[in-house]
Scaffold this motif. Structure first.
Motif, PDB file in Angstrom:
ATOM      1  N   LYS A 172     -13.979  45.424 -52.939  1.00 17.00           N
ATOM      2  CA  LYS A 172     -14.854  46.552 -52.598  1.00 17.00           C
ATOM      3  C   LYS A 172     -14.862  46.837 -51.099  1.00 17.00           C
ATOM      4  O   LYS A 172     -14.775  48.002 -50.677  1.00 17.00           O
ATOM      5  N   SER A 173     -14.953  45.795 -50.278  1.00 19.92           N
ATOM      6  CA  SER A 173     -15.005  45.996 -48.827  1.00 19.92           C
ATOM      7  C   SER A 173     -13.685  46.572 -48.302  1.00 19.92           C
ATOM      8  O   SER A 173     -13.681  47.389 -47.383  1.00 19.92           O
ATOM      9  N   ALA A 174     -12.580  46.169 -48.901  1.00 22.40           N
ATOM     10  CA  ALA A 174     -11.274  46.695 -48.495  1.00 22.40           C
ATOM     11  C   ALA A 174     -11.153  48.175 -48.851  1.00 22.40           C
ATOM     12  O   ALA A 174     -10.594  48.968 -48.084  1.00 22.40           O
ATOM     13  N   LYS A 175     -11.700  48.540 -50.011  1.00 20.83           N
ATOM     14  CA  LYS A 175     -11.690  49.950 -50.419  1.00 20.83           C
ATOM     15  C   LYS A 175     -12.517  50.786 -49.439  1.00 20.83           C
ATOM     16  O   LYS A 175     -12.132  51.892 -49.059  1.00 20.83           O
ATOM     17  N   LYS A 176     -13.665  50.237 -49.027  1.00 22.95           N
ATOM     18  CA  LYS A 176     -14.517  50.932 -48.069  1.00 22.95           C
ATOM     19  C   LYS A 176     -13.796  51.092 -46.740  1.00 22.95           C
ATOM     20  O   LYS A 176     -13.863  52.145 -46.102  1.00 22.95           O
ATOM     21  N   ARG A 177     -13.120  50.037 -46.279  1.00 28.13           N
ATOM     22  CA  ARG A 177     -12.382  50.104 -45.012  1.00 28.13           C
ATOM     23  C   ARG A 177     -11.330  51.213 -45.070  1.00 28.13           C
ATOM     24  O   ARG A 177     -11.126  51.936 -44.086  1.00 28.13           O
ATOM     25  N   ILE A 178     -10.668  51.361 -46.198  1.00 25.78           N
ATOM     26  CA  ILE A 178      -9.663  52.419 -46.343  1.00 25.78           C
ATOM     27  C   ILE A 178     -10.302  53.788 -46.153  1.00 25.78           C
ATOM     28  O   ILE A 178      -9.771  54.651 -45.442  1.00 25.78           O
ATOM     29  N   LEU A 179     -11.472  53.992 -46.758  1.00 27.10           N
ATOM     30  CA  LEU A 179     -12.172  55.278 -46.621  1.00 27.10           C
ATOM     31  C   LEU A 179     -12.610  55.521 -45.179  1.00 27.10           C
ATOM     32  O   LEU A 179     -12.473  56.632 -44.652  1.00 27.10           O
ATOM     33  N   GLU A 215      -9.666  56.404 -42.984  1.00 29.62           N
ATOM     34  CA  GLU A 215      -9.217  57.787 -43.209  1.00 29.62           C
ATOM     35  C   GLU A 215     -10.071  58.779 -42.425  1.00 29.62           C
ATOM     36  O   GLU A 215      -9.540  59.715 -41.818  1.00 29.62           O
ATOM     37  N   MET A 228      -2.706  49.025 -53.711  1.00 29.26           N
ATOM     38  CA  MET A 228      -4.083  49.481 -53.560  1.00 29.26           C
ATOM     39  C   MET A 228      -5.011  48.269 -53.500  1.00 29.26           C
ATOM     40  O   MET A 228      -4.789  47.276 -54.176  1.00 29.26           O
ATOM     41  N   ALA A 229      -6.066  48.404 -52.743  1.00 31.47           N
ATOM     42  CA  ALA A 229      -7.009  47.305 -52.562  1.00 31.47           C
ATOM     43  C   ALA A 229      -7.851  47.106 -53.821  1.00 31.47           C
ATOM     44  O   ALA A 229      -8.208  48.062 -54.506  1.00 31.47           O
ATOM     45  N   ASN A 230      -8.170  45.857 -54.115  1.00 28.51           N
ATOM     46  CA  ASN A 230      -9.023  45.523 -55.254  1.00 28.51           C
ATOM     47  C   ASN A 230     -10.447  45.209 -54.822  1.00 28.51           C
ATOM     48  O   ASN A 230     -11.390  45.436 -55.567  1.00 28.51           O
TER      49      ASN A 230
END
Length: 87
Positions: free
Chosen positions: A5-12, A15, A1-3
């Motif tokens: 913040k920008s990587a987490k946003k990219r995942i969303l 999707e 899982m990404a740590n």
């Protein structure tokens, strides 16, 4: 899982885009199947009408980058050839 913040946003974002692409591709597949059934039944007027709708949707998908332009052109060409081959 990404740590990060920008990587987490990219995942969303990915999707949501994947879901949009999947729904549009599914819609196009359904339109193609409906067109093929109209051709199989021999109803030229209905086939012509469904061809117009299918071409429109395929073109929209290609313009949005869901299908590559050559892939879209190939689909349109095959469907047009199928309808034109009707007697």
């Amino acid at each position: 899982m990404a740590n990060i913040k920008s990587a987490k946003k990219r995942i969303l974002v990915i999707e949501t885009k994947t879901l949009r692409n999947k729904t549009i591709k599914t819609k196009i597949k359904t339109l193609i199947k409906k067109l093929e059934t109209a051709v199989a039944e021999g109803d030229k007027a209905l086939a012509q009408e469904r061809l117009t709708v299918a071409i429109s949707e395929i073109s929209k998908a290609a313009s949005k980058g869901i299908y590559h332009k050559n892939n879209a052109a190939r689909k349109v060409s095959r469907l047009t050839k199928l309808v034109n081959s009707m007697n």
